[in-house]
Design a protein around this motif. Structure first.
Motif, PDB file in Angstrom:
ATOM      1  N   HIS A   1       6.421   1.830   1.639  1.00  0.00           N
ATOM      2  CA  HIS A   1       7.489   0.883   1.980  1.00  0.00           C
ATOM      3  C   HIS A   1       7.045  -0.547   1.694  1.00  0.00           C
ATOM      4  N   PHE A   2       7.482  -1.044   0.526  1.00  0.00           N
ATOM      5  CA  PHE A   2       7.271  -2.436   0.171  1.00  0.00           C
ATOM      6  C   PHE A   2       8.545  -3.259   0.369  1.00  0.00           C
TER       7      PHE A   2
ATOM      8  N   GLU B   1      12.976   6.597  -7.239  1.00  0.00           N
ATOM      9  CA  GLU B   1      13.128   7.987  -7.685  1.00  0.00           C
ATOM     10  C   GLU B   1      11.856   8.530  -8.331  1.00  0.00           C
ATOM     11  N   GLU B   2      11.238   7.721  -9.166  1.00  0.00           N
ATOM     12  CA  GLU B   2      10.143   8.221  -9.995  1.00  0.00           C
ATOM     13  C   GLU B   2       8.761   7.960  -9.411  1.00  0.00           C
ATOM     14  N   ALA B   3       8.625   6.893  -8.613  1.00  0.00           N
ATOM     15  CA  ALA B   3       7.302   6.537  -8.091  1.00  0.00           C
ATOM     16  C   ALA B   3       7.201   6.690  -6.583  1.00  0.00           C
ATOM     17  N   ARG B   4       8.341   6.896  -5.934  1.00  0.00           N
ATOM     18  CA  ARG B   4       8.369   7.032  -4.474  1.00  0.00           C
ATOM     19  C   ARG B   4       7.806   5.774  -3.790  1.00  0.00           C
ATOM     20  N   VAL B   5       8.168   4.630  -4.354  1.00  0.00           N
ATOM     21  CA  VAL B   5       7.843   3.335  -3.767  1.00  0.00           C
ATOM     22  C   VAL B   5       9.169   2.605  -3.551  1.00  0.00           C
TER      23      VAL B   5
ATOM     24  N   ALA C   1      20.099 -15.721  -9.148  1.00  0.00           N
ATOM     25  CA  ALA C   1      18.872 -16.411  -9.557  1.00  0.00           C
ATOM     26  C   ALA C   1      17.640 -15.533  -9.381  1.00  0.00           C
ATOM     27  N   GLY C   2      17.765 -14.474  -8.584  1.00  0.00           N
ATOM     28  CA  GLY C   2      16.656 -13.553  -8.395  1.00  0.00           C
ATOM     29  C   GLY C   2      16.638 -12.409  -9.383  1.00  0.00           C
ATOM     30  N   GLU C   3      17.654 -12.317 -10.229  1.00  0.00           N
ATOM     31  CA  GLU C   3      17.694 -11.242 -11.226  1.00  0.00           C
ATOM     32  C   GLU C   3      16.460 -11.323 -12.127  1.00  0.00           C
ATOM     33  N   GLY C   4      16.007 -10.145 -12.535  1.00  0.00           N
ATOM     34  CA  GLY C   4      14.799 -10.079 -13.340  1.00  0.00           C
ATOM     35  C   GLY C   4      13.531 -10.048 -12.522  1.00  0.00           C
ATOM     36  N   HIS C   5      13.668  -9.962 -11.194  1.00  0.00           N
ATOM     37  CA  HIS C   5      12.518  -9.904 -10.295  1.00  0.00           C
ATOM     38  C   HIS C   5      12.654  -8.733  -9.327  1.00  0.00           C
ATOM     39  N   LEU C   6      11.557  -8.384  -8.725  1.00  0.00           N
ATOM     40  CA  LEU C   6      11.522  -7.467  -7.593  1.00  0.00           C
ATOM     41  C   LEU C   6      10.884  -8.192  -6.415  1.00  0.00           C
ATOM     42  N   ARG C   7      11.292  -7.825  -5.200  1.00  0.00           N
ATOM     43  CA  ARG C   7      10.583  -8.347  -4.031  1.00  0.00           C
ATOM     44  C   ARG C   7       9.712  -7.246  -3.458  1.00  0.00           C
ATOM     45  N   ILE C   8       8.425  -7.547  -3.348  1.00  0.00           N
ATOM     46  CA  ILE C   8       7.448  -6.593  -2.831  1.00  0.00           C
ATOM     47  C   ILE C   8       6.796  -7.205  -1.592  1.00  0.00           C
ATOM     48  N   CYS C   9       6.981  -6.554  -0.454  1.00  0.00           N
ATOM     49  CA  CYS C   9       6.381  -7.043   0.780  1.00  0.00           C
ATOM     50  C   CYS C   9       4.972  -6.484   0.902  1.00  0.00           C
ATOM     51  N   PHE C  10       3.989  -7.377   0.996  1.00  0.00           N
ATOM     52  CA  PHE C  10       2.606  -6.912   1.156  1.00  0.00           C
ATOM     53  C   PHE C  10       2.158  -6.964   2.611  1.00  0.00           C
ATOM     54  N   GLY C  11       3.085  -7.272   3.504  1.00  0.00           N
ATOM     55  CA  GLY C  11       2.721  -7.334   4.909  1.00  0.00           C
ATOM     56  C   GLY C  11       3.038  -6.089   5.701  1.00  0.00           C
ATOM     57  N   SER C  12       3.765  -5.143   5.105  1.00  0.00           N
ATOM     58  CA  SER C  12       4.341  -4.050   5.884  1.00  0.00           C
ATOM     59  C   SER C  12       3.542  -2.748   5.839  1.00  0.00           C
ATOM     60  N   GLU C  13       2.474  -2.691   5.047  1.00  0.00           N
ATOM     61  CA  GLU C  13       1.665  -1.474   4.951  1.00  0.00           C
ATOM     62  C   GLU C  13       0.187  -1.844   5.098  1.00  0.00           C
ATOM     63  N   SER C  14      -0.617  -0.842   5.404  1.00  0.00           N
ATOM     64  CA  SER C  14      -2.060  -1.058   5.436  1.00  0.00           C
ATOM     65  C   SER C  14      -2.577  -1.294   4.021  1.00  0.00           C
TER      66      SER C  14
ATOM     67  N   GLY D   1       0.412   2.551  -3.259  1.00  0.00           N
ATOM     68  CA  GLY D   1       1.664   2.101  -3.842  1.00  0.00           C
ATOM     69  C   GLY D   1       1.469   1.410  -5.174  1.00  0.00           C
ATOM     70  N   LEU D   2       0.422   0.612  -5.274  1.00  0.00           N
ATOM     71  CA  LEU D   2       0.147  -0.083  -6.535  1.00  0.00           C
ATOM     72  C   LEU D   2      -0.277   0.893  -7.629  1.00  0.00           C
ATOM     73  N   ASP D   3      -1.013   1.932  -7.269  1.00  0.00           N
ATOM     74  CA  ASP D   3      -1.359   2.966  -8.254  1.00  0.00           C
ATOM     75  C   ASP D   3      -0.089   3.617  -8.804  1.00  0.00           C
ATOM     76  N   ARG D   4       0.850   3.876  -7.912  1.00  0.00           N
ATOM     77  CA  ARG D   4       2.109   4.489  -8.353  1.00  0.00           C
ATOM     78  C   ARG D   4       2.904   3.542  -9.249  1.00  0.00           C
ATOM     79  N   LEU D   5       2.941   2.262  -8.871  1.00  0.00           N
ATOM     80  CA  LEU D   5       3.645   1.292  -9.710  1.00  0.00           C
ATOM     81  C   LEU D   5       2.964   1.139 -11.068  1.00  0.00           C
ATOM     82  N   GLN D   6       1.633   1.167 -11.083  1.00  0.00           N
ATOM     83  CA  GLN D   6       0.899   1.075 -12.350  1.00  0.00           C
ATOM     84  C   GLN D   6       1.292   2.219 -13.277  1.00  0.00           C
ATOM     85  N   ALA D   7       1.318   3.426 -12.733  1.00  0.00           N
ATOM     86  CA  ALA D   7       1.695   4.591 -13.542  1.00  0.00           C
ATOM     87  C   ALA D   7       3.143   4.478 -14.020  1.00  0.00           C
ATOM     88  N   PHE D   8       4.022   4.001 -13.150  1.00  0.00           N
ATOM     89  CA  PHE D   8       5.434   3.865 -13.518  1.00  0.00           C
ATOM     90  C   PHE D   8       5.606   2.868 -14.660  1.00  0.00           C
TER      91      PHE D   8
END
Length: 385
Positions: A17-18, A326-330, A341-354, A361-368
């Motif tokens: 959960h990001f 769907e594909e990375a389960r993130v 104005a936020g189009e073309g971006h993603l918001r990733i919260c780095f405060g909500s997980e250990s 999660g980053l490994d999954r995003l890297q593979a995706f």
């Protein structure tokens, strides 16, 4: 997308959960103990509608010493989170037909509350290519004779910007010149990194009398479930805000206000530790994101969000967020959720997980992103510009 994530979670999917803007850490022990002690001591009855006098005195000292806002206890209103504080300000100070300027990318909850007050939100887009710098030239064209207020979020959700004194002075000059109110959402005031410094716009000359500043214990002290915030406002605005809060909630839970006092008056180390942990997470997330093909991420100056640019893939951010789920389960949020104005971006919260879950999660995003980029190189039009 949230419904889809809930469905996947209910079926046992291991989701990272990001998307949740909440702290991972537990509330520091001395804060919990203060609330427990107050509960056991019988602080369980009705209290002052504005918040306990003891807490408001503590908050007034904090506002003077840390924020540079000259305030007495009578200028402080304790609320059920910052959401409640901003709701009271909108309902008390905005009339049907008024216009309120939101700086885009904006925090969507403010949009809904403006509409509930019968006003109209007018969007002033900031420029992603200019690091979403706060520039009067981008805001002034949105001002009309109906404009009543500008909403400021600093540090910024979702971009992670911390506005400089020069930027804030430019906005202050604009508000004074056009006789506008400012609602300043400063929920992330303590979560500021490196050499950046949070400045309350109400501390600038001529701004205290036209600014409502809203704060909360939510992010700084990992107290999101406590629902505890406060506002500081000029006396002419406070009367109307108190009328709203007294009628919709009477007052904030009595004994948890002792926990809030402990948060402000207690040792600084727990807050410092929480911010240090967020800094470490930020550094890991930004470093890893910038190693992924087609992804560029500026270093957040504050708050708990990274706002990576994924425009090289040519996919709408909502489509990208759905594919990542769907594909990375993130679970991430589309930048477009915060306005065009936020189009073309993603918001990733780095405060909500250990940190361990963040790495997964980053490994999954890297593979995706590796797979998506390679597919583009194979000729399906995605990736490689």
């Amino acid at each position: 997308m949230y419904q889809k994530a809930a469905e996947l979670g209910a079926r046992g999917a291991d989701l990272i959960h990001f998307e949740l803007g909440k702290p991972y850490a537990d509330t520091p022990g001395h804060i919990k103990q203060a609330a427990i002690d107050a509960l056991l001591a019988g602080e369980v009855h009705y209290s002052d509608l504005r918040g306990t006098p003891e807490l408001r005195k503590t908050l007034a000292r904090k506002l003077n010493e840390r924020n540079g806002i000259a305030a007495s206890a009578d200028d402080v209103l304790v609320t059920n989170g910052l959401t409640h504080a901003s709701f009271a300000a909108f309902m008390a100070l905005i009339d049907p037909g008024d216009e309120v300027i939101l700086l885009e990318p904006y925090y969507p909850q403010h949009l809904g509350k403006i509409e509930l007050a019968g006003a109209r939100a007018v969007i002033a887009p900031l420029d992603a290519a200019d690091d979403f710098t706060l520039k009067p030239a981008l805001i002034e064209p949105a001002i009309t004779p109906r404009t009543r207020m500008i909403v400021l979020v600093n540090p910024v959700n979702p971009t992670g910007r911390v506005y400089s004194r020069e930027e804030l002075q430019g906005l202050a000059d604009l508000a004074i010149r056009h006789d506008l109110l400012v609602l300043s959402d400063e929920v992330y005031e303590d979560i500021v990194f490196d050499d950046h410094k949070h400045i309350s716009i109400a501390s600038l000359p001529g701004m205290a009398e036209r600014t409502v500043t809203a704060f909360a214990f939510t992010k700084s002290y990992a107290m999101d479930g406590w629902r505890l915030g406060y506002a500081v406002a000029p006396s002419w605005a406070m009367a109307g805000m108190l009328k709203i809060t007294a009628n919709d909630a009477t007052h904030v839970n009595t004994f948890i206000q002792a926990g809030a006092r402990a948060a402000i008056e207690g040792p600084p180390e727990p807050l410092e530790d929480l911010v240090d942990e967020d800094r470490r997470k930020r550094d890991v997330v930004v470093r890893r994101l910038n190693q992924m093909p087609g992804v560029r991420c500026a270093l957040p100056q504050g708050a708990i969000y990274a706002f990576p640019d994924i425009s090289d893939f040519g996919l709408p951010s909502q489509v990208m967020a759905e594919r990542i789920l769907e594909e990375a389960r993130v679970v991430v949020e589309a930048g477009s959720f915060y306005g065009p104005a936020g189009e073309g971006h993603l918001r990733i919260c780095f405060g909500s997980e250990s940190i361990e879950r963040i790495e997964i999660g980053l490994d999954r995003l890297q593979a995706f992103f590796n797979g998506l980029w390679q597919a583009g190189a194979a000729g399906n039009g995605v990736g490689n510009g």
